[in-house]
Design a protein around this motif. Structure first.
Motif, PDB file in Angstrom:
ATOM      1  N   PRO A 101       0.935  -1.073  -0.023  1.00 41.57           N
ATOM      2  CA  PRO A 101       0.013   0.143  -0.010  1.00 41.57           C
ATOM      3  C   PRO A 101       0.865   1.254  -0.206  1.00 41.57           C
ATOM      4  O   PRO A 101       2.018   1.333   0.610  1.00 41.57           O
ATOM      5  CB  PRO A 101      -0.578  -0.138   1.276  1.00 41.57           C
ATOM      6  CG  PRO A 101      -0.753  -1.572   1.631  1.00 41.57           C
ATOM      7  CD  PRO A 101       0.838  -2.110   1.181  1.00 41.57           C
ATOM      8  N   LEU A 102       0.484   2.313  -0.769  1.00 38.61           N
ATOM      9  CA  LEU A 102       0.955   3.575  -0.477  1.00 38.61           C
ATOM     10  C   LEU A 102       0.684   4.274   0.523  1.00 38.61           C
ATOM     11  O   LEU A 102      -0.504   4.343   1.050  1.00 38.61           O
ATOM     12  CB  LEU A 102       0.883   4.513  -1.746  1.00 38.61           C
ATOM     13  CG  LEU A 102       0.916   3.758  -3.159  1.00 38.61           C
ATOM     14  CD1 LEU A 102       0.555   4.905  -4.340  1.00 38.61           C
ATOM     15  CD2 LEU A 102       2.443   3.472  -3.364  1.00 38.61           C
ATOM     16  N   ILE A 248      -4.617 -11.708  -4.525  1.00 43.12           N
ATOM     17  CA  ILE A 248      -4.934 -10.299  -4.220  1.00 43.12           C
ATOM     18  C   ILE A 248      -3.861  -9.322  -3.956  1.00 43.12           C
ATOM     19  O   ILE A 248      -3.217  -9.792  -2.775  1.00 43.12           O
ATOM     20  CB  ILE A 248      -6.138 -10.014  -3.518  1.00 43.12           C
ATOM     21  CG1 ILE A 248      -6.649  -8.421  -3.445  1.00 43.12           C
ATOM     22  CG2 ILE A 248      -5.903 -10.632  -2.071  1.00 43.12           C
ATOM     23  CD1 ILE A 248      -7.814  -8.513  -2.553  1.00 43.12           C
ATOM     24  N   SER A 249      -3.625  -8.110  -4.407  1.00 40.58           N
ATOM     25  CA  SER A 249      -2.668  -7.495  -4.201  1.00 40.58           C
ATOM     26  C   SER A 249      -2.948  -6.451  -2.883  1.00 40.58           C
ATOM     27  O   SER A 249      -3.991  -6.464  -2.500  1.00 40.58           O
ATOM     28  CB  SER A 249      -2.310  -6.360  -5.161  1.00 40.58           C
ATOM     29  OG  SER A 249      -3.065  -5.398  -5.263  1.00 40.58           O
ATOM     30  N   ALA A 250      -1.875  -6.232  -2.096  1.00 39.76           N
ATOM     31  CA  ALA A 250      -2.110  -5.379  -0.805  1.00 39.76           C
ATOM     32  C   ALA A 250      -2.705  -4.019  -1.037  1.00 39.76           C
ATOM     33  O   ALA A 250      -3.577  -3.787  -0.741  1.00 39.76           O
ATOM     34  CB  ALA A 250      -0.484  -5.122  -0.211  1.00 39.76           C
ATOM     35  N   ARG A 251      -2.503  -3.418  -2.401  1.00 46.12           N
ATOM     36  CA  ARG A 251      -2.977  -2.166  -2.734  1.00 46.12           C
ATOM     37  C   ARG A 251      -4.602  -2.469  -2.873  1.00 46.12           C
ATOM     38  O   ARG A 251      -5.502  -1.612  -2.508  1.00 46.12           O
ATOM     39  CB  ARG A 251      -2.443  -1.546  -3.883  1.00 46.12           C
ATOM     40  CG  ARG A 251      -0.816  -1.159  -3.715  1.00 46.12           C
ATOM     41  CD  ARG A 251      -0.651  -0.062  -4.720  1.00 46.12           C
ATOM     42  NE  ARG A 251       0.706  -0.122  -4.815  1.00 46.12           N
ATOM     43  CZ  ARG A 251       1.334   0.630  -5.959  1.00 46.12           C
ATOM     44  NH1 ARG A 251       0.785   1.280  -6.648  1.00 46.12           N
ATOM     45  NH2 ARG A 251       2.708   0.724  -5.546  1.00 46.12           N
ATOM     46  N   ASP A 252      -4.837  -3.592  -3.862  1.00 47.05           N
ATOM     47  CA  ASP A 252      -6.281  -3.771  -3.998  1.00 47.05           C
ATOM     48  C   ASP A 252      -7.039  -4.336  -2.838  1.00 47.05           C
ATOM     49  O   ASP A 252      -8.191  -4.065  -2.599  1.00 47.05           O
ATOM     50  CB  ASP A 252      -6.366  -4.796  -5.139  1.00 47.05           C
ATOM     51  CG  ASP A 252      -5.868  -4.193  -6.607  1.00 47.05           C
ATOM     52  OD1 ASP A 252      -5.722  -3.151  -6.672  1.00 47.05           O
ATOM     53  OD2 ASP A 252      -5.484  -4.958  -7.366  1.00 47.05           O
ATOM     54  N   MET A 253      -6.199  -4.852  -1.989  1.00 44.39           N
ATOM     55  CA  MET A 253      -7.033  -5.333  -0.693  1.00 44.39           C
ATOM     56  C   MET A 253      -7.392  -4.174  -0.019  1.00 44.39           C
ATOM     57  O   MET A 253      -8.500  -4.058   0.880  1.00 44.39           O
ATOM     58  CB  MET A 253      -6.262  -6.140   0.110  1.00 44.39           C
ATOM     59  CG  MET A 253      -6.798  -6.865   1.341  1.00 44.39           C
ATOM     60  SD  MET A 253      -6.622  -5.879   2.622  1.00 44.39           S
ATOM     61  CE  MET A 253      -4.952  -5.768   2.952  1.00 44.39           C
TER      62      MET A 253
END
Length: 595
Positions: A101-102, A248-253
């Motif tokens: 995540p950003l 699932i990516s951390a950003r999309d989660m």
């Protein structure tokens, strides 16, 4: 508020009048390829950007055709779309390729690329680049007004921007990025459909669904629908439906689009996504019940369950969001089937009290204990980023004697406080020891089967004599025999088993079956550590052998005795700093797990 006064007519639905666009826009090569190359060079720090631009341009073409746009408009939008992200040239590479995540500050830097791109393109006086400038500015606007940079709503967003928004996200979902694996095409369509009328124009989403078969034929797309299978799954020749299992990516989660679609859940066993209703995890060969499919649900109107972090015999843990404070937490929910047994509920609640009572910095912090409207207890804990010791062992062991001693001393320091409170853990194992992301500190998790005694060493027992509690490979002999006389020295035997594994890379007790493992533990039959790893120091061998003695009167009697024998090893190279692990370098991160 930005208006569309300067928007090219083609973007607002009016027919474009530029005369015959000629072969310049129509050809796949020539001017189009020149534009791709120019835009690619401006975004040099993004991998495979040329392929991305060609795919997005093709998606824009297909969607614009499905919406009935004139041929000259379609070709103009196609060419102009290749410049939509030129502003990303000003975003640092470290942010573009970040795995995870950003931060709010990083996200704000990324958002600026729309206005930077618009500024770069808008003053050219070239009609195509004027269109490109507006696409750059508007392709992250949402039809519900929650996009950026100007929160345009609905038809305030030019048609080209609404088309490009869908095309760009579709490509992002179905391709491998530095921070994510590709999603299957059907999953990507489901996600976009779930955001119809919110992020995306509903008519453009319908066009996507109508043209999905043509989208599948875009060069390179079929190879991007594959998921990574575990080595064990590949070795066994297992057939896995890519739509049934994907990561699932951390950003999309964190964004929640997958959960918002209502069609998928995060699996606590394989840590990937399955469609709702899946009853078996094919990657890990585990049955899936209702408690394993709760990602996306809200507990008590304030805890949004997101990624499933793990599951055990009694409970499942979800990475969650406290919706009122926007704080990430770990929520541990007792299995509803287990919650029917009062003794199991009592044991679960006691675990929370243990963490609260002892209050050691190496114990995970419990923030809240509550129950759902259905009466199922849950525990809210601090959210940890890192890896459990089991994953560390699999990737790194054997490790140096100093590093192993460092881990043991920190766990033993924690057990000093735990045992001092009259508590025996009874299920210490690598999965219950968590290393922070920088591998400088650790936390002990899961006191679900701990034994609490009062000053008279009596209490109402939650298990009967002869009942086996614990994990066979990390039991003490008295646990393997099912004896009633379990005390703190059982935990110290387990610490010897973990130390053995850290320095040799082998579990202390190995056998073909669970019962055979328990018999080996009961009879304390194991391979000498120096046989497993010739060259172990005599000091380390002596510590391991004493900790693994069958007679609990002959092994370490207290955590301090154990620590005292480890300190000469720990301080061979550096002075010991309480609370800080030595000799473990930083590695990739993942989130809380539960045994």
């Amino acid at each position: 508020m930005v208006t569309n006064n300067n928007t090219h007519p083609s973007l607002n639905g009016a027919k474009l009048h530029l005369g015959d666009p000629g072969p310049l826009f129509q050809a796949e090569g020539g001017f189009f390829e020149l534009c791709v190359r120019l835009s690619t060079n401006m975004q040099f720090h993004e991998p495979d950007v040329a392929l991305h631009l060609r795919r997005v341009a093709k998606y824009v073409e297909l969607l614009a055709e499905a919406l009935g746009r004139p041929a000259e408009d379609v070709q103009l939008l196609k060419v102009a779309s290749v410049f939509h992200d030129v502003g990303m040239a000003e975003v640092p590479t470290a942010i573009v390729s970040k795995n995870g995540p950003l931060t709010p500050e990083e996200a704000e830097i990324v958002r600026r690329h729309t206005e930077i791109g618009h500024q770069m393109l808008s003053e050219s006086g070239v009609p195509m680049l004027e269109v490109a400038a507006m696409l750059a500015l508007t392709h992250h606007e949402y039809v519900n007004g929650k996009g950026y940079p100007h929160q345009l709503v609905g038809l305030e967003i030019p048609l080209g921007g609404r088309i490009l928004a869908v095309a760009d996200v579709f490509d992002a979902l179905t391709t491998r990025r530095p921070y994510k694996e590709p999603y299957p095409i059907d999953v990507a369509v489901d996600i976009i459909n779930g955001m119809s009328g919110k992020q995306f124009d509903a008519e453009v989403v319908v066009a996507l669904q109508q043209r999905v078969d043509l989208l599948r034929d875009v060069d390179g797309l079929p190879s991007r629908t594959l998921v990574n299978l575990s080595s064990s799954a590949l070795a066994e020749g297992m057939k896995v439906d890519v739509r049934q299992t994907f990561a699932i990516s951390a950003r999309d989660m964190n964004k929640g689009e997958l959960f918002a679609s209502g069609g998928y859940f995060s699996c606590p066993f394989c840590k990937q996504m399955h469609p709702q209703g899946t009853t078996f995890c094919s990657l890990k060969q585990m049955p899936l019940r209702e408690i394993h499919q709760l990602s996306g649900q809200v507990i008590n109107e304030k805890y949004l369950l997101q990624r499933a972090a793990g599951a055990g015999g009694m409970a499942s843990v979800y990475e969650s969001l406290h919706m009122l404070t926007n704080r990430r937490v770990a929520l541990k929910l007792l299995d509803p089937d287990v919650a029917r047994n009062p003794s199991d509920v009592t044991r679960f609640l006691e675990e929370g009290r243990v963490f609260a009572t002892v209050g050691h910095p190496n114990l995970v912090e419990v923030l809240d204990i509550d129950q759902t409207p259905e009466g199922v207890p849950f525990m809210v804990m601090e959210y940890l980023v890192g890896e459990d010791l089991a994953d560390f062992i699999e990737a790194e062991c054997p490790i140096s004697e100093v590093a192993a001693a460092s881990v043991l001393v920190e766990v033993l320091r924690t057990l000093t406080a735990v045992h001092g409170a009259g508590i025996v853990h009874r299920d210490l194992k690598p999965e219950n020891i968590f290393l922070t992301q920088d591998r400088q500190r650790l936390k002990i998790l899961d006191f679900g089967i701990s034994l609490v005694r009062d000053s008279h060493h009596q209490r109402p027992r939650l298990t009967k004599a002869g009942t086996f509690m614990g994990t066979p490979e990390y039991m003490s002999p008295e646990q393997a025999y099912g004896l009633d006389s379990i005390d703190h020295r059982s935990d110290l035997f387990t610490m010897g088993e973990i130390l053995y594994e850290l320095v040799t890379g082998w579990q202390t007790f190995t056998a073909e079956t669970t019962m055979a493992v328990m018999m080996a533990v009961a009879n304390v039959r194991y391979v000498h550590p120096a046989t497993r790893l010739p060259g172990l120091s005599s000091e380390m061998v002596a510590v391991i052998l004493r900790s693994l003695r069958a007679d609990k009167e002959a092994r370490y009697q207290t955590t301090q005795e154990f620590i005292d024998d480890l300190m000469p090893i720990l301080e061979r190279d550096f002075p010991y700093q309480p609370g800080v692990l030595l000799g473990l370098h930083e590695r990739g991160a993942k989130s809380n797990s539960v045994s």
